[in-house]
Design a protein around this motif. Structure first.
Motif, mmCIF file in Angstrom:
data_model
loop_
_atom_site.group_PDB
_atom_site.id
_atom_site.type_symbol
_atom_site.label_atom_id
_atom_site.label_comp_id
_atom_site.label_asym_id
_atom_site.label_seq_id
_atom_site.Cartn_x
_atom_site.Cartn_y
_atom_site.Cartn_z
ATOM 1 N N ARG A 1 0.840 -1.209 0.000
ATOM 2 C CA ARG A 1 0.000 0.000 0.000
ATOM 3 C C ARG A 1 0.873 1.257 0.000
ATOM 4 N NH1 ARG A 1 -3.519 -2.913 3.932
ATOM 5 N NH2 ARG A 1 -5.370 -3.585 2.796
ATOM 6 N N VAL A 2 1.970 1.206 0.733
ATOM 7 C CA VAL A 2 2.878 2.362 0.746
ATOM 8 C C VAL A 2 3.493 2.564 -0.640
ATOM 9 C CG1 VAL A 2 5.012 3.313 1.705
ATOM 10 C CG2 VAL A 2 3.379 2.159 3.213
ATOM 11 N N LEU A 3 3.935 1.487 -1.250
ATOM 12 C CA LEU A 3 4.520 1.596 -2.596
ATOM 13 C C LEU A 3 3.509 2.187 -3.569
ATOM 14 C CD1 LEU A 3 6.292 -1.897 -2.892
ATOM 15 C CD2 LEU A 3 7.368 0.303 -2.384
ATOM 16 N N LEU A 4 2.244 1.791 -3.382
ATOM 17 C CA LEU A 4 1.186 2.251 -4.287
ATOM 18 C C LEU A 4 0.931 3.743 -4.171
ATOM 19 C CD1 LEU A 4 -1.563 -0.502 -4.135
ATOM 20 C CD2 LEU A 4 -0.416 0.368 -6.184
ATOM 21 N N ASP A 5 1.040 4.273 -2.961
ATOM 22 C CA ASP A 5 0.823 5.720 -2.783
ATOM 23 C C ASP A 5 1.602 6.506 -3.827
ATOM 24 O OD1 ASP A 5 -0.972 5.808 -0.685
ATOM 25 O OD2 ASP A 5 0.571 5.969 0.875
ATOM 26 N N GLY A 6 2.888 6.185 -3.919
ATOM 27 C CA GLY A 6 3.754 6.928 -4.831
ATOM 28 C C GLY A 6 3.377 6.699 -6.290
ATOM 29 N N LEU A 7 2.995 5.476 -6.614
ATOM 30 C CA LEU A 7 2.680 5.155 -8.008
ATOM 31 C C LEU A 7 1.370 5.794 -8.439
ATOM 32 C CD1 LEU A 7 3.749 1.396 -8.050
ATOM 33 C CD2 LEU A 7 4.974 3.369 -8.993
ATOM 34 N N ILE A 8 0.430 5.880 -7.506
ATOM 35 C CA ILE A 8 -0.862 6.475 -7.846
ATOM 36 C C ILE A 8 -0.724 7.988 -7.990
ATOM 37 C CG2 ILE A 8 -3.165 6.951 -6.896
ATOM 38 C CD1 ILE A 8 -3.001 3.988 -5.867
ATOM 39 N N ASP A 9 0.063 8.583 -7.106
ATOM 40 C CA ASP A 9 0.310 10.030 -7.221
ATOM 41 C C ASP A 9 0.845 10.386 -8.606
ATOM 42 O OD1 ASP A 9 -0.534 10.550 -4.685
ATOM 43 O OD2 ASP A 9 1.478 10.706 -3.796
ATOM 44 N N ARG A 10 1.620 9.499 -9.160
ATOM 45 C CA ARG A 10 2.220 9.777 -10.475
ATOM 46 C C ARG A 10 1.421 9.185 -11.629
ATOM 47 N NH1 ARG A 10 8.496 8.529 -10.295
ATOM 48 N NH2 ARG A 10 8.186 9.166 -12.461
ATOM 49 N N GLY A 11 0.280 8.627 -11.322
ATOM 50 C CA GLY A 11 -0.565 8.086 -12.395
ATOM 51 C C GLY A 11 0.021 6.844 -13.061
ATOM 52 N N LEU A 12 0.898 6.157 -12.370
ATOM 53 C CA LEU A 12 1.542 4.989 -12.981
ATOM 54 C C LEU A 12 0.734 3.703 -12.791
ATOM 55 C CD1 LEU A 12 5.202 5.821 -11.919
ATOM 56 C CD2 LEU A 12 4.285 5.839 -14.246
ATOM 57 N N VAL A 13 -0.138 3.710 -11.795
ATOM 58 C CA VAL A 13 -1.000 2.553 -11.543
ATOM 59 C C VAL A 13 -2.409 3.072 -11.296
ATOM 60 C CG1 VAL A 13 -1.536 0.684 -9.901
ATOM 61 C CG2 VAL A 13 0.821 1.052 -10.620
ATOM 62 N N ARG A 14 -3.362 2.354 -11.821
ATOM 63 C CA ARG A 14 -4.760 2.675 -11.610
ATOM 64 C C ARG A 14 -5.361 1.605 -10.696
ATOM 65 N NH1 ARG A 14 -9.208 2.368 -15.034
ATOM 66 N NH2 ARG A 14 -8.161 1.125 -16.617
ATOM 67 N N VAL A 15 -6.267 1.994 -9.818
ATOM 68 C CA VAL A 15 -6.833 1.059 -8.849
ATOM 69 C C VAL A 15 -8.345 1.067 -8.944
ATOM 70 C CG1 VAL A 15 -7.039 0.466 -6.396
ATOM 71 C CG2 VAL A 15 -4.932 1.493 -7.254
ATOM 72 N N ASN A 16 -8.915 -0.118 -8.931
ATOM 73 C CA ASN A 16 -10.360 -0.246 -8.933
ATOM 74 C C ASN A 16 -10.800 -0.930 -7.644
ATOM 75 O OD1 ASN A 16 -12.728 0.275 -10.255
ATOM 76 N ND2 ASN A 16 -12.804 -1.718 -11.281
ATOM 77 N N GLU A 17 -11.431 -0.179 -6.769
ATOM 78 C CA GLU A 17 -11.906 -0.772 -5.514
ATOM 79 C C GLU A 17 -13.112 -1.658 -5.806
ATOM 80 O OE1 GLU A 17 -10.508 -0.841 -2.581
ATOM 81 O OE2 GLU A 17 -10.463 1.127 -1.646
ATOM 82 N N PRO A 18 -13.266 -2.759 -5.061
ATOM 83 C CA PRO A 18 -14.396 -3.657 -5.339
ATOM 84 C C PRO A 18 -15.721 -3.001 -4.948
ATOM 85 C CG PRO A 18 -13.280 -4.317 -3.338
ATOM 86 C CD PRO A 18 -12.458 -3.213 -3.934
ATOM 87 N N HIS A 19 -16.775 -3.529 -5.540
ATOM 88 C CA HIS A 19 -18.111 -3.109 -5.124
ATOM 89 C C HIS A 19 -18.291 -3.453 -3.667
ATOM 90 C CE1 HIS A 19 -19.979 -2.431 -9.024
ATOM 91 N NE2 HIS A 19 -19.270 -3.451 -9.477
ATOM 92 N N GLN A 20 -19.016 -2.641 -2.969
ATOM 93 C CA GLN A 20 -19.456 -3.061 -1.650
ATOM 94 C C GLN A 20 -20.517 -4.126 -1.857
ATOM 95 O OE1 GLN A 20 -18.244 -2.499 1.473
ATOM 96 N NE2 GLN A 20 -16.744 -2.141 -0.132
ATOM 97 N N ALA A 21 -20.434 -5.189 -1.070
ATOM 98 C CA ALA A 21 -21.356 -6.306 -1.273
ATOM 99 C C ALA A 21 -22.801 -5.810 -1.287
ATOM 100 C CB ALA A 21 -21.163 -7.353 -0.190
ATOM 101 N N ALA A 22 -23.093 -4.813 -0.478
ATOM 102 C CA ALA A 22 -24.467 -4.347 -0.336
ATOM 103 C C ALA A 22 -25.012 -3.753 -1.637
ATOM 104 C CB ALA A 22 -24.557 -3.318 0.776
ATOM 105 N N ASN A 23 -24.146 -3.219 -2.469
ATOM 106 C CA ASN A 23 -24.689 -2.676 -3.709
ATOM 107 C C ASN A 23 -24.085 -3.307 -4.956
ATOM 108 O OD1 ASN A 23 -22.442 -1.439 -2.811
ATOM 109 N ND2 ASN A 23 -22.993 0.619 -3.379
ATOM 110 N N LEU A 24 -23.875 -4.606 -4.879
ATOM 111 C CA LEU A 24 -23.507 -5.333 -6.086
ATOM 112 C C LEU A 24 -24.652 -5.169 -7.075
ATOM 113 C CD1 LEU A 24 -21.990 -8.823 -5.313
ATOM 114 C CD2 LEU A 24 -20.990 -6.956 -6.599
#
Ligand SMILES: Nc1nc2c(ncn2[C@@H]2O[C@H](COP(=O)(O)OP(=O)(O)OP(=O)(O)O)[C@@H](O)[C@H]2O)c(=O)[nH]1
Ligand SMILES: [Mg+2]
Lengths: 123, 203
Positions: free
Chosen positions: A84-107
């Motif tokens: 997660r720490v490594l990702l902070d830096g990569l996301i700030d620079r747009g090098l990695v995109r992240v898709n959070e899962p649906h919350q089960a309640a609103n699948l």
């Protein structure tokens, strides 16, 4: 600053899994994000830029196809928190995109369940 | 901060990830079940917990901390290009509620594995999912030398709500573990007022 012998003892006491993540993340232990273990990561580039840390470069290479956070951590042999720490830096620079899962309640609807059940039957 | 240009044209749609937990007491077969249905050997990842120690270490001025590493294993089932199911075995030591919270966040439901020789071992899992309102089924893992109990006996011993499915399984067998997961998905659907569309006969 800390005395060298204090540092030494710190490492002795917390040897093993603890020392490595601290080293990898340059001493920053706490991530800004708290991505789900199944958040899906994808690199936005086919190769890492030259100025990212080696572990971040590995992460970019791993994420050439969509992979969950937990899968990246497992393949890198690093704890989730470190990735997660490594990702902070990569996301700030747009090098990695992240898709959070649906919350089960609103699948979305039935279709996900049907697809899962049919997928399992087909195994 | 230098923003790079993406060299991927457009935004490739990312798959939807769903997560199911496999819980239960120590050595009850969680990893075995994850491995039986997953597309490859279970992967392992870990979470490092830092617990603040009592007081400050005076010589270094650093607050004494102790860390614990909690391992979790998981597997993947790729349903299609846009749907992936992940199965997570919960840590056997149920004192790590922090990790349970992390795993159950956003989970669809859970399988609680039970061993009839040590039924009480699954109480903490059942309590946890009941409290969290996460739908679950109980699967009795049939170890070879365990006495067979009727499912109703197990249900009564565990004091389960009447609508919680209880089934028998062999966690080593893919077919059996698949049936448990399908049973869980059907249970979750029912809880949401969904019904299955009729399946073609002859499967
Ligand atoms: N006979 C029999 N043995 C099983 C079955 N399921 C698991 N085992 C065995 O039981 C042992 C423990 O299984 P694991 O899958 O490691 O159990 P676990 O719940 O992941 O254990 P912890 O993570 O240590 O809590 C292994 O030696 C398995 O081979 C089963 O259905 N029948
Ligand atoms: Mg295990």
């Amino acid at each position: 600053m800390t005395k060298p012998d204090a540092d030494q003892r710190w490492i002795d006491e917390d040897a093993g899994p603890v020392v490595r993540p601290y080293a990898v993340t340059g001493g920053r232990a706490k991530a800004k994000n708290y991505f789900n273990v199944v958040a899906i990561l994808i690199a936005t580039r086919s190769a890492p830029p030259a100025d990212v840390a080696p572990e971040q470069a590995k992460l970019i290479m791993l994420c050439q196809r969509p992979l969950a956070l937990a899968e990246c951590a497992a393949h890198l042999g690093l704890p989730l928190g470190t990735v997660r720490v490594l990702l902070d830096g990569l996301i700030d620079r747009g090098l990695v995109r992240v898709n959070e899962p649906h919350q089960a309640a609103n699948l979305p609807d039935d279709s996900v369940f049907e697809a899962l059940i049919n997928g399992l039957r087909a195994l | 901060m230098d923003y790079v240009h993406s060299d991927r044209e457009g935004q490739m749609p990312l798959p939807t990830a769903v997560k199911i937990l496999v819980a239960g007491g120590f050595g009850v077969g969680k990893t075995t079940m994850v491995g039986a249905v997953s597309e490859s050997k279970p992967l392992q990842t870990e979470e490092v917990l830092t617990e603040r120690g009592i007081g400050i270490d005076n010589t270094s001025g650093v607050e004494a901390k102790s860390t614990t590493t909690v391992a979790m294993d998981f597997g993947r089932i790729t349903v299609s290009d846009d749907l992936v199911l992940y199965l997570f075995g919960t840590p056997g030591q149920d004192r790590f509620w922090f990790v349970w919270d992390e795993l159950s966040f956003g989970a669809l439901g859970a399988v609680v594995l039970a061993d009839t020789r040590r039924l009480a071992d699954c109480f903490p899992s059942i309590d946890y999912f009941e409290r969290r309102g996460l739908p679950f089924v109980v699967a009795v893992n049939c170890f070879d030398n365990a006495r067979r109990y009727g499912l109703e006996e197990v249900r009564r011993a565990l004091d389960l709500d009447p609508d919680v499915p209880v089934m028998l399984c062999d966690a080593r067998k893919r077919q059996s573990s698949k049936e448990v997961l399908i049973g869980l998905l059907e249970h979750v659907m029912k809880g949401r007022g969904l019904t299955r569309t009729p399946q073609p006969v002859g499967h």
